[in-house]
Design a protein around this motif. Structure first.
Motif, short mmCIF file in Angstrom:
data_model
loop_
_atom_site.label_atom_id
_atom_site.label_comp_id
_atom_site.label_asym_id
_atom_site.label_seq_id
_atom_site.Cartn_x
_atom_site.Cartn_y
_atom_site.Cartn_z
N UNK A 45 1.06 -1.13 0.02
CA UNK A 45 -0.03 -0.18 -0.03
C UNK A 45 0.95 1.14 0.01
N UNK A 46 0.39 2.08 -0.58
CA UNK A 46 1.26 3.58 -0.84
C UNK A 46 1.53 4.16 0.59
N UNK A 76 7.44 4.57 3.92
CA UNK A 76 8.02 5.96 4.48
C UNK A 76 8.81 5.66 5.62
N UNK A 77 8.35 4.35 6.47
CA UNK A 77 9.49 4.36 7.59
C UNK A 77 10.53 3.24 7.35
N UNK A 78 11.61 3.66 7.70
CA UNK A 78 12.86 2.67 7.54
C UNK A 78 13.68 2.62 8.95
N UNK A 137 11.33 11.32 3.52
CA UNK A 137 10.54 12.66 3.33
C UNK A 137 9.91 12.45 2.00
N UNK A 138 10.59 11.97 1.02
CA UNK A 138 10.09 12.00 -0.30
C UNK A 138 8.65 11.07 -0.51
N UNK A 139 8.47 10.30 0.43
CA UNK A 139 7.31 9.20 0.37
C UNK A 139 6.29 9.72 1.47
#
Length: 674
Positions: free
Chosen positions: A430-431, A637-639, A649-651
């Protein structure tokens, strides 16, 4: 005319418009969706006049609308993907018995692979089952030529006609000449005729005989044999050009038959083999050694009209051949047809070649073909032909074929570059910021707090990705709308579990309403979770009845999901923004606790419809490296950098769900972290 670089679906849209199509309808489904969208753009730009185009509520509604328009004499075009034809099958089967007046083309895009579908079903088989003529283009160019012929064929024989491209044809691109302006063909209007348009049993019996009669004549057209008369009185046409036969070399004894895009793959494979043979011959000449074996003579045929099968044309192709190999995608339609004609030849005392293909195990029996695979299969086929010509047979023949195949494999391995690179896995997800993530997580948390077991019945759409870990929140997925009714069956068989059914807003209108009616009527204790993201996201963001937007320009009043649920008798309807975790958990708890049918409407727009908020940030000092933010919701977006959690931040869209999941307040919206 202007030459433009167009995707297959776009080119087919232009071809249909230039053929005078007046009414176009369908339901979104990859790989077919771009056709209707292209027609709509032309209509909105004023370049296509006297044309009505729409996304209908579902495929059944679309085809029934087009049947009515066709009865009135309009040229009509229906679009869907292969599984969408299942939804439209009820009207389609009867429409063929009744017949049409204006040309009616059923454009069904098949999806070998499958790349984005539940099944690999073959529409050519459906055409045979429904007794509807089918065209199978090998390329965009051929499809553009086929479409006007399909409309004309439909009107000559008053039958719907299926055109069945596959994903690689639909989504490949080429330069196409397109008209600056087009006009829908004039419509003469409906003429009352109860003996023709009302499908009583007597009409169906007569219609069945009409079908059988016209199929024989259409098969003749596909073979180049002109019929003496047609039901409409229009002259017949030689359509054998869609079933071309080519001889390569003298007195060929082997044949290659292809369908659809496999024709292009096979021709590319033959070019590779011919080039390799020439290179080997040149090298032998330079070295003064033996030249080796050239490719044997062969006969090549594309079958672009798989139903009704062009038996006369195929009989010509098979004449004098000892063996034929068939390359096609999905089912053994052409192979079976060749076996049938070979059997007829044998019964008449003629030569009957061996036929090899998917059913015989000589070719792939699932998924897509490709040129590299066909190169190896043709190499084996040619090896066998050459060895048989030398008198080799039996076990010795099989041994030598295998030896040659192994030698080629060793040569490929030796020539292959040694790239010690392992590409990272990229599973579907999912996005970042997708509202469905919060909906699934809230449902799981609610059941956990209630200390009850739940079964999550899923559906077709982006939200099917909720089955992936860490969400692990889709237990079943069958077909569109099935989640709601499957939850009812699961509840009957497993009453100790709470039943939650997930359905998107577009799917709710397409095929979910009937299931809700059944739940209320039979008082099934289920909770319907409607994931309302204001679009048909999975297939490209098309509108639906809940958005109110139409392809013809004007906006209608959006249909209200909650009012539909109320009208159907659902008494407990809760609402939540899935980005607000506590609110969502509370809504799910209330709905699941209700005895009988209930619903939760999770309402937040798809991330592609709204401007993202400022990204969140991680406080490295507060982060305990518990990784709950990663292992709970799985937002891409979480790594993790080895020391603390990180935010890409780009995601990140700033939805804030992760800030509510973090137990230590280490994640905060940007405005609070300054």
């Amino acid at each position: 005319m202007t030459k433009k670089l167009l995707m297959g679906n776009e080119a087919f849209a232009h071809a249909a418009l230039e053929a005078g199509v007046a009414v176009v309808a369908g339901y979104p489904g990859t790989p077919s969706s771009e056709l209707i969208e292209t027609v709509a753009k032309r209509v909105q730009a004023g370049a296509a006049e006297n044309v009505h185009v729409e996304w209908s509520t579902n495929e059944k509604a679309a085809l029934e609308l087009l049947a009515g328009a066709s009865y009135a004499g309009a040229r009509t075009l229906f679009t869907c993907k292969q599984v969408g034809l299942n939804v439209a099958s009820d009207p389609l089967m009867s429409l063929n018995y009744v017949g049409v007046e204006g040309g009616c083309v059923i454009y069904v895009a098949d999806d070998p692979g499958p790349i984005s579908s539940q099944t690999e079903q073959d529409t050519r088989r459906f055409a045979s089952f429904a007794k509807i003529p089918a065209l199978d283009p090998a390329s965009v160019e051929q499809g553009v030529e086929m479409l006007p012929c399909a409309f004309a064929l439909s009107e000559r024989y008053r039958t719907p006609v299926i055109m069945r491209p596959t994903t690689r044809v639909c989504h490949s691109s080429t330069f196409v000449d397109v008209a600056e302006k087009t006009q829908g063909a004039p419509v003469k209007g409906f003429s009352k005729d109860d003996s023709r348009w009302v499908i009583f049993p007597a009409r169906a019996y007569r219609g069945h005989k009409e079908i059988n009669g016209r199929l024989a004549k259409i098969a003749d057209e596909f073979s180049g044999v002109c019929a003496s008369e047609t039901p409409s009185g229009l002259p017949s046409e030689d359509l054998s050009r869609f079933n071309p036969i080519e001889n390569h070399g003298d007195a060929p004894k082997i044949g290659i038959a292809c369908g659809g895009v496999s024709t292009a793959y096979a021709k590319e494979a033959l070019s590779i083999l011919e080039h390799a043979a020439k290179q080997a011959a040149s090298a032998a000449d330079v070295a003064g050694g033996e030249r080796g074996e050239a490719l044997p003579s062969y006969r090549f045929m594309q079958i672009g009209t798989p139903f009704p099968f062009p038996e006369v044309r195929v009989d010509e192709f098979l004449d004098g051949l000892d063996a034929v190999i068939v390359f096609e995608e999905l089912d053994s339609v052409i192979e079976d047809g060749l076996v049938h004609v070979a059997g007829l030849r044998a019964a008449r005392g003629k030569s009957a070649p061996r036929v090899l293909g998917r059913a015989s195990g000589a070719c792939r029996d699932a998924g897509e073909n490709d040129a590299d695979d066909i190169v190896e299969r043709l190499s084996k086929f040619f090896d066998e032909a050459l060895l048989r010509r030398e008198g080799v047979s039996g076990d010795e023949l099989m041994r030598k074929i295998e030896e040659r195949a192994n030698a080629r494999a060793r040569a490929r391995e030796a020539e292959a570059p040694n790239l010690d690179i392992e590409l990272p896995a990229r599973p579907p997800v999912l996005c970042a910021g997708c509202p469905h993530r919060g909906s699934f997580y809230a449902c799981k948390q609610a059941l956990k707090k209630m200390r009850v077991r739940g079964i999550f019945s899923g559906d077709i759409g982006c939200y099917t990705l909720g089955n992936a870990k860490p969400l692990d929140a889709v237990d079943t997925c069958l077909c569109m709308g099935a989640g709601i009714t499957m939850a009812q069956g699961l509840g009957v068989a497993d009453p100790a579990a709470k039943q939650l059914a997930f359905v998107g807003d577009s799917t709710f209108f397409a095929s979910g309403i009937t299931g809700v009616a059944n739940a209320v009527y039979n008082q099934h204790d289920i909770t319907v979770c409607v994931l309302d993201n204001s679009t048909t996201a999975m297939t490209g963001g098309q509108p639906h009845p809940g958005t109110g937007n139409t392809l013809m320009g004007p906006k209608s009043a959006p249909l209200s999901i909650e009012r539909v649920l109320e009208a159907l008798g659902v008494e407990c309807i809760e609402f939540a923004n899935p980005h607000h975790l506590d609110e969502s958990i509370d809504a799910v708890t209330k709905a699941v606790s209700f005895e009988g049918p209930s619903a939760v409407i999770f309402r937040a727009p798809c991330v592609n419809l709204v401007k993202p908020e400022a990204p969140v940030s991680i406080n490295a000092e507060t982060c305990t490296v518990c990784k709950k933010c990663i292992t709970s919701i799985g937002c891409p977006a979480i790594g993790f950098n080895g020391e603390v959690a990180t935010i890409d931040e780009t995601l990140c869209t700033g939805c804030g769900l992760c800030t509510q999941v973090c137990l230590f307040g280490a994640i905060a919206p940007a405005r609070q972290s300054a």
